[in-house]
Structures are given as structure tokens and as C-alpha cells.
Scaffold this active site. Structure first.
Site, PDB file in Angstrom:
ATOM      1  N   VAL A  94       0.988   0.466  -6.801  1.00  0.00           N
ATOM      2  CA  VAL A  94       1.733   0.877  -8.000  1.00  0.00           C
ATOM      3  C   VAL A  94       1.144   2.198  -8.482  1.00  0.00           C
ATOM      4  CG1 VAL A  94       2.383   0.305 -10.363  1.00  0.00           C
ATOM      5  CG2 VAL A  94       2.224  -1.520  -8.642  1.00  0.00           C
ATOM      6  N   HIS A  98      -4.370   1.689 -13.041  1.00  0.00           N
ATOM      7  CA  HIS A  98      -4.668   0.349 -13.569  1.00  0.00           C
ATOM      8  C   HIS A  98      -6.002  -0.106 -13.006  1.00  0.00           C
ATOM      9  CE1 HIS A  98      -2.365  -0.032  -9.847  1.00  0.00           C
ATOM     10  NE2 HIS A  98      -3.029  -1.144  -9.593  1.00  0.00           N
TER      11      HIS A  98
END
Ligand code: AMP
Length: 112
Positions: A94, A98
Site C-alpha cells: 500500500v 504506515h
């Protein structure tokens, strides 16, 4: 096309949100790799850690301290991993920065 995490931040996709503030959200990973598997996600859509610069120093510090707090709240403050996969070669899927928080199981040096 915005990332799946931006869509979650904007309320366009559902997620199990365990923390949110003005700079980040923390959600449960949809495919947990450990009994506790959380994702700390900045609202700012940085593609990866490699995209961050000196102007992101306070944000990155905030993400670390939130990670510490939610790990404590999840009962894994005594032992957890904090991982950022940076780039496809490292397994990043992704393209929105994160940090994975992983805990609740035993990790050793052999199972990176
Ligand atoms: P990475 O491979 O480091 O980019 O990690 C992406 C993580 O996001 C994976 O562990 C996925 O299971 C997780 N993920 C992808 N889509 C969602 C979603 N909609 N809700 C929660 N976690 C997700």
C-alpha cells in the site's frame, strides 16, 4: 487514485479504528499476522518513509509515540515489533506510509 488508507481516513471505506487524532489513525490490519496487528497511518499521504523529509520530523515522532500508546492499550507494551516496509522490494503493498505494530506472540531473531 487515492490509497486504500486515504479512503479509510476519508470515511469512504470501513475499518476497525482503534485510535484517531488530527495527525493519524490506527486501524486493525485486515489480514493479521499476529494476535495483535495494528497499522499506524498518518493522515498526510506520504508514499513511504523514503518520501519523508525534515519537515516531517514532528509527525514521525508523533507516530512513534502513538504506536507506543496503542501497543500499551492493546496489552503488548512489554514486547512488540514496529515495522515499516519501505518500497515494493521490501514488501510494501500500500503506497501510503504506515507502521505495522505486531505483538501477542513470541518473536525470535530467526523469524524476521
Ligand atoms: P504493506 O505490505 O507493508 O504495504 O502493508 C499493507 C497492510 O495493509 C497489509 O498488512 C494488509 O493486510 C493491510 N490492509 C490492506 N487493506 C486493508 C484494509 N482495507 N483494512 C485494513 N488493513 C488493510
Amino acid at each position: 487514485m487515492s490509497s486504500v488508507f486515504t479512503q479509510i481516513i476519508n470515511g469512504k471505506l470501513p475499518a476497525d479504528i482503534v485510535h484517531e487524532d488530527d495527525q493519524c489513525i490506527v486501524i486493525k490490519d485486515i489480514h493479521p499476522q499476529a494476535p495483535v496487528h495494528l497499522l499506524v497511518i498518518p493522515r498526510k499521504p506520504l508514499l513511504s518513509l523514503a518520501e519523508a523529509d525534515d519537515s516531517d520530523a514532528a509527525l514521525l515522532g508523533h507516530l512513534m509515540l502513538v504506536a507506543r500508546r496503542v501497543a500499551n492499550d492493546a496489552g503488548i507494551g512489554h514486547g512488540f515489533r514496529l515495522i515499516a516496509n519501505n518500497g515494493a522490494a521490501a514488501g510494501q503493498t500500500v503506497d501510503h506510509l504506515h507502521f505495522h505494530i505486531l505483538g501477542g506472540r513470541r518473536y525470535g531473531e530467526a523469524n524476521l
